[in-house]
Design a protein around this motif. Structure first.
Motif, PDB file in Angstrom:
ATOM      1  N   VAL A   1      42.641  46.278  34.750  1.00 22.40           N
ATOM      2  CA  VAL A   1      42.913  45.251  33.714  1.00 22.40           C
ATOM      3  C   VAL A   1      43.209  45.808  32.533  1.00 22.40           C
ATOM      4  CG1 VAL A   1      42.036  43.204  32.684  1.00 22.40           C
ATOM      5  CG2 VAL A   1      41.568  43.573  35.061  1.00 22.40           C
TER       6      VAL A   1
ATOM      7  N   ALA B   1      45.294  45.021  43.442  1.00 27.19           N
ATOM      8  CA  ALA B   1      44.785  45.092  45.262  1.00 27.19           C
ATOM      9  C   ALA B   1      45.854  46.244  45.434  1.00 27.19           C
ATOM     10  CB  ALA B   1      45.363  43.925  45.421  1.00 27.19           C
TER      11      ALA B   1
ATOM     12  N   ARG C   1      41.517  38.169  30.165  1.00 28.59           N
ATOM     13  CA  ARG C   1      41.779  39.392  30.517  1.00 28.59           C
ATOM     14  C   ARG C   1      41.961  40.085  29.373  1.00 28.59           C
ATOM     15  NH1 ARG C   1      43.391  39.040  36.359  1.00 28.59           N
ATOM     16  NH2 ARG C   1      44.541  41.231  35.868  1.00 28.59           N
TER      17      ARG C   1
ATOM     18  N   LYS D   1      50.988  31.640  38.785  1.00 32.70           N
ATOM     19  CA  LYS D   1      49.938  32.503  38.857  1.00 32.70           C
ATOM     20  C   LYS D   1      48.671  31.852  38.106  1.00 32.70           C
ATOM     21  CE  LYS D   1      52.072  36.940  39.548  1.00 32.70           C
ATOM     22  NZ  LYS D   1      52.146  38.220  38.740  1.00 32.70           N
TER      23      LYS D   1
ATOM     24  N   VAL E   1      44.033  40.506  47.488  1.00 32.51           N
ATOM     25  CA  VAL E   1      44.079  39.744  46.132  1.00 32.51           C
ATOM     26  C   VAL E   1      42.843  39.008  45.866  1.00 32.51           C
ATOM     27  CG1 VAL E   1      45.240  38.276  44.850  1.00 32.51           C
ATOM     28  CG2 VAL E   1      46.610  39.959  46.092  1.00 32.51           C
TER      29      VAL E   1
ATOM     30  N   VAL F   1      37.239  40.411  39.245  1.00 31.23           N
ATOM     31  CA  VAL F   1      37.598  39.845  37.781  1.00 31.23           C
ATOM     32  C   VAL F   1      36.582  38.558  37.239  1.00 31.23           C
ATOM     33  CG1 VAL F   1      39.416  38.881  36.487  1.00 31.23           C
ATOM     34  CG2 VAL F   1      40.093  40.612  38.076  1.00 31.23           C
TER      35      VAL F   1
ATOM     36  N   VAL G   1      38.243  48.026  38.450  1.00 28.49           N
ATOM     37  CA  VAL G   1      39.157  46.921  38.294  1.00 28.49           C
ATOM     38  C   VAL G   1      39.176  46.625  36.729  1.00 28.49           C
ATOM     39  CG1 VAL G   1      39.163  44.297  38.766  1.00 28.49           C
ATOM     40  CG2 VAL G   1      38.303  45.750  40.596  1.00 28.49           C
TER      41      VAL G   1
ATOM     42  N   VAL H   1      40.113  41.022  44.467  1.00 25.26           N
ATOM     43  CA  VAL H   1      40.223  41.317  43.243  1.00 25.26           C
ATOM     44  C   VAL H   1      39.929  40.242  42.255  1.00 25.26           C
ATOM     45  CG1 VAL H   1      42.135  41.934  41.474  1.00 25.26           C
ATOM     46  CG2 VAL H   1      41.960  43.096  43.611  1.00 25.26           C
ATOM     47  N   LYS H   2      40.223  38.832  42.715  1.00 24.73           N
ATOM     48  CA  LYS H   2      39.957  37.921  42.001  1.00 24.73           C
ATOM     49  C   LYS H   2      38.488  37.679  41.634  1.00 24.73           C
ATOM     50  CE  LYS H   2      44.065  35.024  42.909  1.00 24.73           C
ATOM     51  NZ  LYS H   2      44.452  33.616  43.525  1.00 24.73           N
TER      52      LYS H   2
ATOM     53  N   SER I   1      48.392  43.184  36.963  1.00 21.63           N
ATOM     54  CA  SER I   1      48.125  41.908  37.826  1.00 21.63           C
ATOM     55  C   SER I   1      47.131  42.200  38.623  1.00 21.63           C
ATOM     56  CB  SER I   1      49.460  41.211  38.157  1.00 21.63           C
ATOM     57  OG  SER I   1      49.830  41.831  39.072  1.00 21.63           O
ATOM     58  N   ASN I   2      46.688  40.912  39.142  1.00 22.78           N
ATOM     59  CA  ASN I   2      45.736  40.969  40.374  1.00 22.78           C
ATOM     60  C   ASN I   2      46.623  41.605  41.682  1.00 22.78           C
ATOM     61  OD1 ASN I   2      43.852  39.945  38.863  1.00 22.78           O
ATOM     62  ND2 ASN I   2      43.737  37.754  39.865  1.00 22.78           N
TER      63      ASN I   2
ATOM     64  N   GLU J   1      44.882  32.703  37.831  1.00 25.53           N
ATOM     65  CA  GLU J   1      45.220  33.987  37.436  1.00 25.53           C
ATOM     66  C   GLU J   1      45.595  34.086  35.881  1.00 25.53           C
ATOM     67  OE1 GLU J   1      47.453  38.048  38.533  1.00 25.53           O
ATOM     68  OE2 GLU J   1      47.219  36.674  40.067  1.00 25.53           O
TER      69      GLU J   1
END
Length: 226
Positions: free
Chosen positions: A177, A187, A213, A128, A194, A201, A173, A197-198, A182-183, A133
């Motif tokens: 967090v 999602a 995070r 990850k 995903v 973030v 989102v 979501v990234k 997690s992402n 991530e």
């Protein structure tokens, strides 16, 4: 349920292990060496040796202990983070609630795991983090938030001002967090991909002035949203 082992990659994730305990280095080397998509490229006995090896071996991910002689993991993480195109750093330690952990995250660490974390979770964390991530377990995130906030002045107004710049989806989102998701979990919960979501973030980092995070989570906690 354990995730299936990925097919071997043409470009394996290069991992550098930095720990002053030879038994820990050996155990991690054996564990990671059995993964088709990971390659342990070197081992460092302290932070200074780790930063030197990182310059020559160019790992994608560094597993970094905190308490080491010569140069500790906090200083070494800061030194690596200051370089152009730095490797990702996962702090791997026995200490889950002290100032060293907060300092390591402030220095630019991308993840934090305890040494008693099950091997499959360590392997998953490396993948990850290598993929961009950050990796912090929910329990660790909550511990760090409580520690950072302890004894601090109220910061609710400041947090609310920052969060007011977010879109409704970005706010959702951010709250997720803050809950330590997690992402992939975000999602699934928000019915997003995903990659989407990234992207959210990443925008949160910019809008909230955060570098990891945990800082996003602290902001939503200060605002009373979690």
């Amino acid at each position: 349920m354990t995730a299936p082992t990925p097919e071997p990659s043409a470009t394996p994730i290069r991992v550098l292990v930095v720990d002053d305990d030879p038994l820990v280095r050996s155990a991690l080397g054996l564990m990671l060496g059995g993964q088709p998509d990971l390659e342990v490229v070197g081992e460092g006995r302290d932070g200074r040796e780790g930063t030197t090896l990182a310059a020559s071996l160019r790992p994608h991910v560094v597993l970094m202990d905190i308490r080491m002689p010569v140069m500790d993991g906090l200083e070494a993480t800061a030194a690596l983070h200051a370089r152009p195109q730095p490797p990702r750093v996962i702090v791997l330690t026995t200490f889950d609630a002290d100032d060293y952990v907060v300092g390591a995250l402030a220095a630019g660490a991308d993840g934090f795991l305890l040494k008693d974390t099950p091997p499959p979770e360590i392997v998953a964390a490396i993948r990850k983090v290598a993929d961009g991530e950050p990796m912090l377990s929910p329990s660790v995130t909550q511990t760090l938030i409580r520690q950072v906030r302890q004894g601090s002045d109220p910061r609710t107004a400041e947090a609310e001002v920052k969060l007011a710049t977010l879109t409704e989806r970005e706010r959702e989102v951010a709250v997720a967090v803050g809950r330590g998701l997690s992402n992939a979990d975000i999602a699934a919960e928000l019915y997003l991909s995903v990659p989407t979501v990234k992207a959210h973030v990443s925008r949160l980092f910019d809008k909230l002035g955060a570098t990891n995070r945990v800082q996003i989570a602290i902001c939503v906690h200060d605002a009373g949203l979690v």
